[in-house]
Design an enzyme around this catalytic site. Structure first.
Site, mmCIF file in Angstrom:
data_model
loop_
_atom_site.group_PDB
_atom_site.id
_atom_site.type_symbol
_atom_site.label_atom_id
_atom_site.label_comp_id
_atom_site.label_asym_id
_atom_site.label_seq_id
_atom_site.Cartn_x
_atom_site.Cartn_y
_atom_site.Cartn_z
ATOM 1 N N HIS A 172 0.835 -1.206 0.000
ATOM 2 C CA HIS A 172 0.000 0.000 0.000
ATOM 3 C C HIS A 172 0.873 1.260 0.000
ATOM 4 C CE1 HIS A 172 -4.283 -0.798 0.121
ATOM 5 N NE2 HIS A 172 -4.523 0.403 0.623
ATOM 6 N N ASP A 176 -3.526 6.949 -1.417
ATOM 7 C CA ASP A 176 -4.840 6.535 -1.914
ATOM 8 C C ASP A 176 -4.633 5.982 -3.321
ATOM 9 O OD1 ASP A 176 -7.532 6.087 -2.032
ATOM 10 O OD2 ASP A 176 -8.120 8.193 -2.248
ATOM 11 N N GLY A 177 -5.597 5.221 -3.800
ATOM 12 C CA GLY A 177 -5.522 4.691 -5.154
ATOM 13 C C GLY A 177 -4.726 3.409 -5.278
ATOM 14 N N ARG A 180 -6.633 0.459 -7.258
ATOM 15 C CA ARG A 180 -6.639 0.648 -8.710
ATOM 16 C C ARG A 180 -5.241 0.464 -9.296
ATOM 17 N NH1 ARG A 180 -11.453 4.876 -7.958
ATOM 18 N NH2 ARG A 180 -10.390 5.038 -5.960
ATOM 19 N N ALA A 181 -4.224 0.948 -8.578
ATOM 20 C CA ALA A 181 -2.848 0.751 -9.053
ATOM 21 C C ALA A 181 -2.497 -0.732 -9.092
ATOM 22 C CB ALA A 181 -1.870 1.506 -8.157
ATOM 23 N N SER A 182 -2.930 -1.479 -8.079
ATOM 24 C CA SER A 182 -2.619 -2.912 -8.035
ATOM 25 C C SER A 182 -3.282 -3.656 -9.187
ATOM 26 C CB SER A 182 -3.045 -3.524 -6.692
ATOM 27 O OG SER A 182 -4.446 -3.490 -6.540
ATOM 28 N N ARG A 183 -4.497 -3.260 -9.544
ATOM 29 C CA ARG A 183 -5.185 -3.921 -10.648
ATOM 30 C C ARG A 183 -4.565 -3.532 -11.999
ATOM 31 N NH1 ARG A 183 -9.148 -3.006 -6.727
ATOM 32 N NH2 ARG A 183 -9.855 -0.999 -7.559
ATOM 33 N N ASN A 217 -3.753 -12.117 6.150
ATOM 34 C CA ASN A 217 -3.906 -12.606 7.523
ATOM 35 C C ASN A 217 -3.395 -14.024 7.730
ATOM 36 O OD1 ASN A 217 -5.173 -10.174 8.200
ATOM 37 N ND2 ASN A 217 -7.201 -10.954 7.683
#
Length: 251
Positions: A172, A176-177, A180-183, A217
């Site tokens: 992360h 923010d964002g 969307r960046a990961s996709r 987790n």
């Protein structure tokens, strides 16, 4: 038959009619620009419909009654998507590329933080996962870049793309964002290796997030990688339908 085997059968059938060039390539690129932009934004709460997304991206028009941020997210994601396709023939995904995509997406929303690693800790709703401290981000992202370069060839391309998404979103690095960046970088990995996009419809948002949490987790990436594989397979089937390519026997 396992999902990866189904994907490979379809990949062979689609590859037989390649290369996609000229007008056909533009049509496919534009078609999925709308779908990926709409779905990726909708997962994060953007209120535009897919028809409104098409109007904004293709006609350059605003949509009355929608928040200004939603319009900026749509235009920004469309620009980042276009940039993603400029890297299709590269065999790399660098931190510089990732920052550039985020900058294109985020600059009209928050220019100061666009393409910049976050400078403060974050807490993400829906999870108690502890994300890295800002002071650790340079190291984590450098390690991710090294992992991409050294480990990519050890995985099936679809599995690699899923793992890349998981690793990035668990760092992360932006304020923010990150989703969307990961996709975007996941789909960049897929198209670089000649595979179709993984488009996640908002109706599957809970399943998508649950699979991410299982990795964060419990350290188990398999549910998420299987989830992404299913999405790639659905895109393959759609492309085969659009191009009248017979679906292979996958019983």
């Amino acid at each position: 038959m396992k999902i990866i085997e189904k994907i490979d059968r379809c990949h062979e059938a689609i590859s037989a009619v390649r290369p996609f060039e000229g007008h056909m390539l533009k049509q496919l690129k534009d078609y999925y620009r709308i779908g990926l932009t709409w779905s990726s934004n909708a997962i994060e709460g953007n209120t535009l419909t897919i028809s409104e997304t098409k109007v904004v991206l293709e006609d350059g028009l605003t949509v009355a009654g929608r928040p200004l941020r939603d319009l900026y997210e749509t235009v920004g994601h469309g620009n980042a998507y276009n940039f993603m396709f400029t890297l299709i023939r590269e065999n790399r995904i660098s931190t510089t590329d990732i920052k550039a995509m985020h900058r294109l997406f985020f600059k009209e929303i928050d220019e100061e933080n666009a393409g910049i690693w976050r400078k403060e800790p974050i807490i993400v709703t829906g999870t108690d996962y502890a994300f890295p401290h800002p002071g650790e981000l340079d190291g984590h992202m450098s390690e991710l870049e090294d992992w991409i370069a050294k480990e990519r060839s050890k995985y099936h391309p679809v599995t690699f793309a899923g793992l890349l998404h998981l690793k990035f979103v668990s760092i992360h690095p932006f304020i923010d964002g990150n989703g969307r960046a990961s996709r975007l970088i996941m789909n960049l990995a897929l198209i670089q290796d000649g595979y179709q996009l993984a488009i996640i419809p908002p109706v599957l948002r809970a399943e998508y997030n649950d699979a991410i949490r299982q990795y964060q987790n419990k350290g188990n990436p398999e549910p998420f990688c299987d989830f992404i594989a299913e999405r790639v397979y659905e895109t393959q089937k759609e492309i085969m339908r659009l191009l009248h390519i017979p679906l292979p026997d996958i019983k």
